[in-house]
Design a protein around this motif. Structure first.
Motif, PDB file in Angstrom:
ATOM      1  N   THR A  74       0.826  -1.198   0.000  1.00 12.76           N
ATOM      2  CA  THR A  74       0.000   0.000   0.000  1.00 12.76           C
ATOM      3  C   THR A  74       0.860   1.246   0.000  1.00 12.76           C
ATOM      4  O   THR A  74       0.589   2.206  -0.717  1.00 12.76           O
ATOM      5  N   THR A 169     -10.119  11.383  -5.095  1.00 16.89           N
ATOM      6  CA  THR A 169     -11.262  10.550  -5.470  1.00 16.89           C
ATOM      7  C   THR A 169     -12.140  11.263  -6.494  1.00 16.89           C
ATOM      8  O   THR A 169     -12.785  10.622  -7.313  1.00 16.89           O
ATOM      9  N   TYR A 200     -11.580   5.492 -12.825  1.00 16.90           N
ATOM     10  CA  TYR A 200     -12.404   4.462 -12.200  1.00 16.90           C
ATOM     11  C   TYR A 200     -11.690   3.875 -10.988  1.00 16.90           C
ATOM     12  O   TYR A 200     -10.484   4.045 -10.808  1.00 16.90           O
ATOM     13  N   ARG A 201     -12.452   3.182 -10.159  1.00 14.88           N
ATOM     14  CA  ARG A 201     -11.871   2.401  -9.065  1.00 14.88           C
ATOM     15  C   ARG A 201     -11.391   1.070  -9.630  1.00 14.88           C
ATOM     16  O   ARG A 201     -12.126   0.401 -10.351  1.00 14.88           O
ATOM     17  N   CYS A 202     -10.183   0.685  -9.267  1.00  8.08           N
ATOM     18  CA  CYS A 202      -9.589  -0.519  -9.846  1.00  8.08           C
ATOM     19  C   CYS A 202      -9.411  -1.598  -8.779  1.00  8.08           C
ATOM     20  O   CYS A 202      -8.701  -1.380  -7.791  1.00  8.08           O
ATOM     21  N   PRO A 203     -10.027  -2.766  -8.950  1.00  8.62           N
ATOM     22  CA  PRO A 203      -9.858  -3.842  -7.963  1.00  8.62           C
ATOM     23  C   PRO A 203      -8.436  -4.380  -7.913  1.00  8.62           C
ATOM     24  O   PRO A 203      -8.019  -4.950  -6.907  1.00  8.62           O
ATOM     25  N   ASP A 204      -7.661  -4.211  -8.984  1.00  4.58           N
ATOM     26  CA  ASP A 204      -6.283  -4.703  -8.994  1.00  4.58           C
ATOM     27  C   ASP A 204      -5.341  -3.817  -8.186  1.00  4.58           C
ATOM     28  O   ASP A 204      -4.197  -4.190  -7.938  1.00  4.58           O
ATOM     29  N   HIS A 205      -5.807  -2.631  -7.789  1.00  2.00           N
ATOM     30  CA  HIS A 205      -4.974  -1.704  -7.019  1.00  2.00           C
ATOM     31  C   HIS A 205      -5.710  -1.269  -5.758  1.00  2.00           C
ATOM     32  O   HIS A 205      -5.821  -0.085  -5.464  1.00  2.00           O
ATOM     33  N   ARG A 206      -6.249  -2.255  -5.043  1.00  2.00           N
ATOM     34  CA  ARG A 206      -6.918  -2.045  -3.750  1.00  2.00           C
ATOM     35  C   ARG A 206      -8.029  -1.011  -3.854  1.00  2.00           C
ATOM     36  O   ARG A 206      -8.247  -0.208  -2.962  1.00  2.00           O
ATOM     37  N   ARG A 207      -8.709  -1.027  -5.001  1.00  2.00           N
ATOM     38  CA  ARG A 207      -9.844  -0.144  -5.264  1.00  2.00           C
ATOM     39  C   ARG A 207      -9.462   1.327  -5.182  1.00  2.00           C
ATOM     40  O   ARG A 207     -10.301   2.189  -4.906  1.00  2.00           O
ATOM     41  N   ASN A 208      -8.189   1.637  -5.423  1.00  2.00           N
ATOM     42  CA  ASN A 208      -7.787   3.029  -5.569  1.00  2.00           C
ATOM     43  C   ASN A 208      -8.288   3.555  -6.909  1.00  2.00           C
ATOM     44  O   ASN A 208      -8.575   2.793  -7.831  1.00  2.00           O
ATOM     45  N   TYR A 209      -8.351   4.881  -7.013  1.00  2.00           N
ATOM     46  CA  TYR A 209      -8.754   5.477  -8.282  1.00  2.00           C
ATOM     47  C   TYR A 209      -7.594   5.428  -9.265  1.00  2.00           C
ATOM     48  O   TYR A 209      -6.445   5.718  -8.919  1.00  2.00           O
TER      49      TYR A 209
END
Length: 291
Positions: A74, A169, A200-209
């Motif tokens: 993180t 965000t 967008y929010r990305c699940p591959d990057h801990r839902r970061n934008y």
């Protein structure tokens, strides 16, 4: 909460271990028959306690190790100052394990110039790259600005660049804004088509934008430059203010207010009527930019 529960459980297991140690010491002072009788009666409890302790140590040890790795990842993705200490400098990004000579299409990234910002590049595929931007000076929470060049591209090569560690965000990229691009043969900044930009929010990057944009290179010999928006450098500002100062305008006064953390000049401009009767309104404006 789970971490504290694990600590309490391990503490109780440690107490059990101490109790078993005391039992072993007690055995040295007690007739063997009594100890044998005691162990026969409590064998199942002792064995189960030891097995539970062993399983707990292994499980929570793995959990704490993964938790530590997660915090490290993180911090790295967040673009912490420890992780991204400088801009990339003529970095050629090749497929993992590739040891052959450089080829057209092995993109070279560079951000070692004034107003440049790109701290790390991860190769995802021939057509996709994850880009990490460096944070503001003395404030690692803000990561907005990017500005970098690419070269050694292949004609008709299509790529997707993902800026994966934005700190905001809310962004104008969600409302139609797009990055700007120019090249050596086309030196005028142009905005990318909004349809090629995604925020967008990305699940591959801990839902970061994440901001992703697609681009197709059309000239192999060009050096392409991409930026968050139209760059305006500190040097350009100083040249402009110096040119105004040389004109000796009656209504403009330039003063040095102080120095920045990096010892750069902070200017105070006063624009007013030199003949003042004391009844004028005063307006104060300041500007800042995450860079």
């Amino acid at each position: 909460m789970l971490y504290r529960a694990a600590q309490h459980y391990l503490a109780s297991c440690e107490k059990t271990s101490v109790w078993l140690g005391e039992l072993c010491a007690f055995r040295a002072l007690t007739p063997a028959g009594y100890v044998k009788s005691f162990l026969e009666r409590h064998h199942a409890v002792v064995l189960e306690t030891l097995l539970q302790r062993r399983r707990a140590v292994r499980f929570y040890g793995r959990m704490m190790e993964e938790n530590s790795r997660e915090h490290l990842d993180t911090d790295n993705e967040a673009g912490g100052e420890d992780a991204l200490v400088g801009n990339v400098n003529k970095l050629m990004v090749t497929p993992p394990g590739y040891t052959g000579p450089p080829k057209k299409g092995h993109i070279i990234f560079d951000a070692c110039f004034e107003s440049g910002n790109l701290g790390r590049v991860d190769y995802i595929s021939e057509f996709e790259f994850d880009l990490f931007i460096r944070p503001d000076t003395c404030n690692p929470r803000f990561r907005v600005w990017f500005n970098f060049t690419v070269e050694n591209v292949r004609e008709t090569q299509r790529v997707i660049f993902n800026i994966v560690n934005f700190s905001k965000t809310k962004s104008l990229y969600r409302d139609g804004m797009s990055p700007v691009v120019k090249s050596t043969s086309r030196p005028k900044w142009q905005r990318l088509p909004a349809k090629n930009v995604y925020y967008y929010r990305c699940p591959d990057h801990r839902r970061n934008y994440v901001m992703s944009f697609a681009f197709c290179f059309d000239r192999e010999d060009d050096v392409y430059q991409f930026a968050y928006c139209y760059p305006y450098t500190y040097s350009r500002l100083q040249h402009y203010l110096a040119s105004l100062e040389r004109r000796n305008l009656d209504y403009l006064q330039r003063e040095q207010l102080g120095l920045s953390v990096q010892q750069r000049r902070l200017d105070l401009l006063t624009i007013t009527n030199p003949v003042c009767d004391g009844n004028l309104f005063s307006y104060y404006m300041e500007s800042s930019l995450h860079s």
